[in-house]
Motif scaffolding. Sequence first.
Motif, PDB file in Angstrom:
ATOM      1  N   LEU A 192     -10.280   1.811  12.450  1.00 51.76           N
ATOM      2  CA  LEU A 192     -11.215   2.937  12.597  1.00 51.76           C
ATOM      3  C   LEU A 192     -12.480   2.738  11.801  1.00 51.76           C
ATOM      4  CD1 LEU A 192      -9.425   6.415  12.396  1.00 51.76           C
ATOM      5  CD2 LEU A 192     -11.024   5.585  14.138  1.00 51.76           C
ATOM      6  N   ASP A 193     -12.336   2.139  10.634  1.00 52.58           N
ATOM      7  CA  ASP A 193     -13.500   1.986   9.762  1.00 52.58           C
ATOM      8  C   ASP A 193     -14.307   0.721  10.086  1.00 52.58           C
ATOM      9  OD1 ASP A 193     -11.635   0.191   8.939  1.00 52.58           O
ATOM     10  OD2 ASP A 193     -11.617   0.791   6.828  1.00 52.58           O
ATOM     11  N   GLY A 194     -13.994   0.107  11.233  1.00 54.74           N
ATOM     12  CA  GLY A 194     -14.758  -1.072  11.647  1.00 54.74           C
ATOM     13  C   GLY A 194     -14.209  -2.369  11.090  1.00 54.74           C
ATOM     14  N   TYR A 195     -13.201  -2.272  10.240  1.00 59.90           N
ATOM     15  CA  TYR A 195     -12.592  -3.474   9.679  1.00 59.90           C
ATOM     16  C   TYR A 195     -11.961  -4.268  10.813  1.00 59.90           C
ATOM     17  CZ  TYR A 195      -9.079  -6.242   7.079  1.00 59.90           C
ATOM     18  OH  TYR A 195      -8.303  -7.230   6.578  1.00 59.90           O
ATOM     19  N   VAL A 234      -5.022  10.197   9.893  1.00 61.27           N
ATOM     20  CA  VAL A 234      -6.017   9.211   9.452  1.00 61.27           C
ATOM     21  C   VAL A 234      -5.966   9.078   7.936  1.00 61.27           C
ATOM     22  CG1 VAL A 234      -8.480   8.691   9.328  1.00 61.27           C
ATOM     23  CG2 VAL A 234      -7.514   9.582  11.443  1.00 61.27           C
ATOM     24  N   ARG A 235      -5.860  10.186   7.219  1.00 55.44           N
ATOM     25  CA  ARG A 235      -5.770  10.138   5.759  1.00 55.44           C
ATOM     26  C   ARG A 235      -4.543   9.341   5.306  1.00 55.44           C
ATOM     27  NH1 ARG A 235      -7.426  16.039   3.255  1.00 55.44           N
ATOM     28  NH2 ARG A 235      -9.370  16.281   4.398  1.00 55.44           N
ATOM     29  N   ALA A 244      -3.795  -9.053   5.071  1.00 53.01           N
ATOM     30  CA  ALA A 244      -5.094  -8.630   5.590  1.00 53.01           C
ATOM     31  C   ALA A 244      -4.986  -8.210   7.055  1.00 53.01           C
ATOM     32  CB  ALA A 244      -6.101  -9.780   5.441  1.00 53.01           C
ATOM     33  N   GLU A 302      -1.213 -13.744   2.342  1.00 50.47           N
ATOM     34  CA  GLU A 302      -2.499 -13.041   2.283  1.00 50.47           C
ATOM     35  C   GLU A 302      -3.054 -12.751   3.662  1.00 50.47           C
ATOM     36  OE1 GLU A 302      -3.961 -11.653  -0.290  1.00 50.47           O
ATOM     37  OE2 GLU A 302      -2.265 -12.285  -1.520  1.00 50.47           O
ATOM     38  N   TRP A 307      -4.521  -0.893   9.113  1.00 52.25           N
ATOM     39  CA  TRP A 307      -4.214   0.532   9.312  1.00 52.25           C
ATOM     40  C   TRP A 307      -5.328   1.146  10.116  1.00 52.25           C
ATOM     41  CZ3 TRP A 307      -4.510  -0.740   3.783  1.00 52.25           C
ATOM     42  CH2 TRP A 307      -5.750  -0.515   3.200  1.00 52.25           C
ATOM     43  N   GLN A 308      -5.047   2.329  10.619  1.00 54.09           N
ATOM     44  CA  GLN A 308      -6.002   3.035  11.483  1.00 54.09           C
ATOM     45  C   GLN A 308      -6.452   2.142  12.638  1.00 54.09           C
ATOM     46  OE1 GLN A 308      -8.763   3.817   8.348  1.00 54.09           O
ATOM     47  NE2 GLN A 308      -7.685   5.671   7.649  1.00 54.09           N
ATOM     48  N   LEU A 361      -3.465   6.730   6.768  1.00 51.43           N
ATOM     49  CA  LEU A 361      -3.665   5.386   7.305  1.00 51.43           C
ATOM     50  C   LEU A 361      -3.182   5.247   8.743  1.00 51.43           C
ATOM     51  CD1 LEU A 361      -2.592   3.355   4.123  1.00 51.43           C
ATOM     52  CD2 LEU A 361      -4.910   4.035   4.771  1.00 51.43           C
ATOM     53  N   TRP A 388       0.810  -1.222   0.000  1.00 54.66           N
ATOM     54  CA  TRP A 388       0.000   0.000   0.000  1.00 54.66           C
ATOM     55  C   TRP A 388       0.837   1.264   0.000  1.00 54.66           C
ATOM     56  CZ3 TRP A 388       0.244  -3.662   3.920  1.00 54.66           C
ATOM     57  CH2 TRP A 388      -0.630  -4.751   3.761  1.00 54.66           C
TER      58      TRP A 388
END
Lengths: 174, 585
Positions: free
Chosen positions: A107-110, A137-138, A162, A158, A166-167, A140, A76
């Motif tokens: 942060l995004d719930g992942y 945050v932008r 996964a 993999e 990040w975040q 990551l 990434w």
Amino acid sequence: VLKHTFFIVCCGLLIAFSAMADDTLLPAPESNVLLTISGNITNRNIESDASMPKVELDMPMLESLGATRFNTTTPWTEGLVEFVGVRVSSLLDFVGARSAHLTLVGLDGYSIDIKTVDFERYPVVVAYKKNNRGMSVRDLGPLWFMFPFTEYPELLNETNKAGAVWQLTQLVVR
Amino acid sequence: MVMVQMEHTRIRLLKSSPGSINFLIQGYRNINVLQDRISELLGSEGDRLTAEEKWHQAQLQFDIVWSSFSVVHITAPGESTALPAQASLVRMGKEFLSAYDELFSSNKIPQEQLLLRVLRDTRELTESNYKLGNQYFAGASRFRDETNENLGQLYRYLWISAALLLVTASLLIWQLFKLLSTSTRMFQDARSSEAQLSQVVDELRSGRMEQKAKDSFLAAASHDLRQPLHALGLFVNALENKVLVPEGPVILDKIKQSTAALNSLFNSLLDISRLDAGVVEVDPEHFSVGNLLDNLNEEFAQLAGKQGLGFEINYDNGVAYTDPLLLGRILRNLVDNAIVHSVSGSVRLSCAQKGKSLMITVTDEGPGIPFSEQAHIFSEYYQLDNPERDRSKGLGLGLSIVKRLCDLLQIELEMESVLSVGTRFTLKVPAGEREALVVNVEPERGAVHQFDFQGQLILVIDDERDVRDGMELILSQVNCSVLLAESSEAARELIVEQDLIPDLIIADYRLREGRTGLQAVEEIREELNEEVPAFVITGDTSPERVREVAESGMQLMHKPVVPARLFQMLGSLLGETQSSFVETA
């Protein structure tokens, strides 16, 4: 018989005491909480609920746990990137984790489970600096669960890709 | 081939990383959450604190969306380059983010109209994202189809491989079976050789091997022994009237006795040979056993007396149905044995009818036969209590001959023996019918008989000079003219030379150069073109030889030939009628 019973009772007390002794009370964070660790851990912040132990960490606390740094490429980012962060094994010691089976939440719930990584062997970090700068945050950040992919190519699979969350905001010990 | 295909498939699966799917799903979700945050903010009108909180969350979500667009490295599954739709989505996303960057960077809550515009734009973005998702999944399903097709191909390869494997396996199994059958055959061979081996071992154990060796040995030895014996007999007889010294006749008598003993020994051997060859003919008739026993009494009473033994006969008027001559031979052997082996007591011969059988018994009061020996006594050459092999007691062939003759006549033979009490042999002979009795006058024994062949011409073919000379002497005694030849060729020369036609031919079986008497006779008959009567004399007692001559239809005499028998033979062949025959056995 009496002697026996006495011995067993003594042992029980000893075990209970030592367990209590492990239950270290850690200072509460003074600035913004960046990471919350919960689950199967023995230590907790002062003022947190003893029945649901959790450790909240801010940046000074993370920095106080010692910095580990490595250069790596990631899927990434562009080119070799230097990451600085808290080694996961230190972090787990700090919170008195009873296992190395972790659930990471971003942060995004992942969220994802990490079960098979040997944190004693590999310097996997919760990175707080990228190329010697804090991460927004932008970008990551502010925390990024990062593997030294370049130094240990065997980590580049993999599952770990996964798992490089990040975040990162939460870490649950299973 | 299969491995290459599988590797190809694996690489394609790898290229469609779950990371790409994660990004699409996560990105879609992130934009949706941003929409939700803005909607919530629009819905929280009036509540200042909540609005600020919502705005703060929306700002964070904007950053998150920003971050998700910053890491776009999506490639379509199975493809290494981005799809056009992806590129356009990323372009749209980045346009959206840069357009509202300033708005979201400010802590001041934007105006409602502005927020509605943001909302509309995010919807466009999510639709595009959704479309891309569809494309992605379409691609994924296409890829899946492709994968399936590959898998199908894989299956086909697998099938072909399986078929090949099956063929190989069947070939292997076939080979295995072939090998198995080969090994079975080898096993059978081994088994048969094992059987042969065990047969040989059996023969060795049972003495059949010995028997075979003995047969050939006997045949060979008897030929060599008979030759001089034959000549001896001829000379002894020729000497009869020529010994003028006073002691001469006495010595000659002893010589004659010894010669007779020798002859009888050889005849025993011959009997065995003949029995083994199966050429002994059985001629059963109904006859009175009493007569036979009386004859035996006459023959043996004197001999028994000499040994200090009693001899008794005891019979009712039984009639037997069997070969009288052979039965006589059996009984003579048994009685002779009894007398030879007994030291005291008496030998009893009896006959009694019991149902449809006659029980003829020969009992002695001799030493008896130990139980352990009883099984062996019918073997050839077996003699009890004769370790020094006293030849005057015979060769030990007696009981063996008895056994064979009994088998031949189908007479049951039983023996009971108790040590130091005695031995009893019982013969179970089929009873005959009195009505069928053949009345025959037994020729008077020991009758002296003179032959006179009135100068008939006898051709003698023998390769041994002594025998030829002896034959000449003997034959001249009965008034025969004699022509001597050592071979078939010599004989034919003589015949042609002297223009003579012999009345009878006597040929030795074994001539020089591997020729036989049979051939010689045939050749001379051919030369003369006439079936001249002939017989063959042989010292060869092997069963095969006996059978061969018997098959040729020619008469056969065994060496040593005693003159009386020779004369009988001449008589029967030349049609001499003036004499009656004498049984001299």
